[in-house]
Design a protein around this motif. Structure first.
Motif, PDB file in Angstrom:
ATOM      1  N   ASP A   1       0.845  -1.191   0.000  1.00 34.47           N
ATOM      2  CA  ASP A   1       0.000   0.000   0.000  1.00 34.47           C
ATOM      3  C   ASP A   1       0.884   1.247   0.000  1.00 34.47           C
ATOM      4  O   ASP A   1       1.688   1.430   0.917  1.00 34.47           O
ATOM      5  CB  ASP A   1      -0.880  -0.029   1.259  1.00 34.47           C
ATOM      6  CG  ASP A   1      -1.880   1.112   1.329  1.00 34.47           C
ATOM      7  OD1 ASP A   1      -1.606   2.183   0.746  1.00 34.47           O
ATOM      8  OD2 ASP A   1      -2.919   0.946   1.980  1.00 34.47           O
TER       9      ASP A   1
ATOM     10  N   GLN B   1      -1.277  -3.173   9.337  1.00 29.88           N
ATOM     11  CA  GLN B   1      -2.622  -3.485   8.872  1.00 29.88           C
ATOM     12  C   GLN B   1      -3.451  -4.192   9.944  1.00 29.88           C
ATOM     13  O   GLN B   1      -4.610  -4.527   9.706  1.00 29.88           O
ATOM     14  CB  GLN B   1      -2.551  -4.370   7.620  1.00 29.88           C
ATOM     15  CG  GLN B   1      -1.877  -3.665   6.444  1.00 29.88           C
ATOM     16  CD  GLN B   1      -1.748  -4.570   5.237  1.00 29.88           C
ATOM     17  OE1 GLN B   1      -2.728  -4.876   4.566  1.00 29.88           O
ATOM     18  NE2 GLN B   1      -0.536  -5.012   4.952  1.00 29.88           N
TER      19      GLN B   1
ATOM     20  N   SER C   1      -4.603   2.655   6.869  1.00 27.96           N
ATOM     21  CA  SER C   1      -4.602   3.062   5.461  1.00 27.96           C
ATOM     22  C   SER C   1      -5.778   3.978   5.160  1.00 27.96           C
ATOM     23  O   SER C   1      -5.630   5.008   4.478  1.00 27.96           O
ATOM     24  CB  SER C   1      -4.642   1.841   4.551  1.00 27.96           C
ATOM     25  OG  SER C   1      -4.639   2.226   3.198  1.00 27.96           O
TER      26      SER C   1
END
Length: 240
Positions: free
Chosen positions: A60, A163, A171
């Motif tokens: 990401d 995450q 994110s």
């Protein structure tokens, strides 16, 4: 028949470098300008070596920019993957160094720290995370002691860790432009991020550092530039 008078050939224009004093002045000036240009082009590496690109590919771009921002304050050195607490380097990354270096200042003075690598992970933290996220992990958590601490694995483990649900959706928050709330949440783990107990000279600059790194990561990923910050300012200006 009239005689033609001889014509004098005009002297060739003097070249700039024909003059010794001009050459003596111009050459050092050109060298200085060239050095200034190189310094300008390389300023991110010279001023913020810890923000160098990740070794890990993919991932990401918002998290990648965050990881580079974390290392701007935690390991802002030329070889961030090899640094241990205190600033010394280790020669091999076959395993986490697990060197307990004395803490000479701050609230933990008198203790020692095993923090190492780009993200200054404690040995105990690394074992816990490597057992869950290391690409070479096995079913036995004890095997984490032998897992490689190479740069690509440091990146992969931390990218996966960010995450986790414990942080909230990092994110998504970053995509909304909520950089400072994210840094505040992470400062309990990385104490130099601006809200912890061991701020440093980089802490206040991190939101701006993140924005610059994000544009680099988005460009590298082929995604459009992030304009969340601009939109937020425009919306604020439009409020009565």
């Amino acid at each position: 028949m009239p005689l033609s008078l001889p014509t004098e050939t005009p002297p060739p224009p003097s070249a700039f470098w024909d003059s010794p004093w001009r050459a003596r002045v111009a050459l050092p000036l050109v060298a200085v300008l060239l050095m200034l240009l190189l310094l300008w082009l390389w300023r991110p590496w010279l001023l913020l070596p810890g923000t160098q690109p990740l070794v890990m590919g993919g991932g990401d771009p918002y998290l990648r920019a965050l990881m580079r921002t974390i290392s701007a304050s935690e390991s802002n050195v030329l070889r961030p993957y090899h640094v241990v607490y205190g600033g010394e380097y280790v020669g091999t990354l076959e395993r986490h160094p697990n060197r307990c270096e004395a803490i000479g200042q701050g609230p933990n003075r008198g203790n020692c720290s095993t923090a190492a690598g780009r993200y200054q992970l404690l040995y105990s933290t690394w074992l816990e995370l490597a057992a869950r996220y290391h690409p070479q992990r096995t079913g036995d958590a004890l095997d984490a002691t032998g897992l490689s601490f190479a740069p690509v694995y440091q990146d992969a483990v931390v990218h996966a860790w960010l995450q986790e649900g414990r942080w909230g959706n990092v994110s998504a928050q970053l995509r909304q432009g909520r950089v400072q709330p994210v840094l505040r949440r992470l400062s309990g783990t990385w104490t130099s991020l601006g809200y912890g107990i061991e701020n440093n000279s980089m802490s206040r600059e991190l939101p701006k550092v993140y924005q610059r790194l994000l544009q680099e990561e988005l460009q590298a990923a082929g995604e459009p530039a992030d304009d969340t910050k601009t939109k937020g300012r425009a919306a604020g200006a439009a409020r009565p």
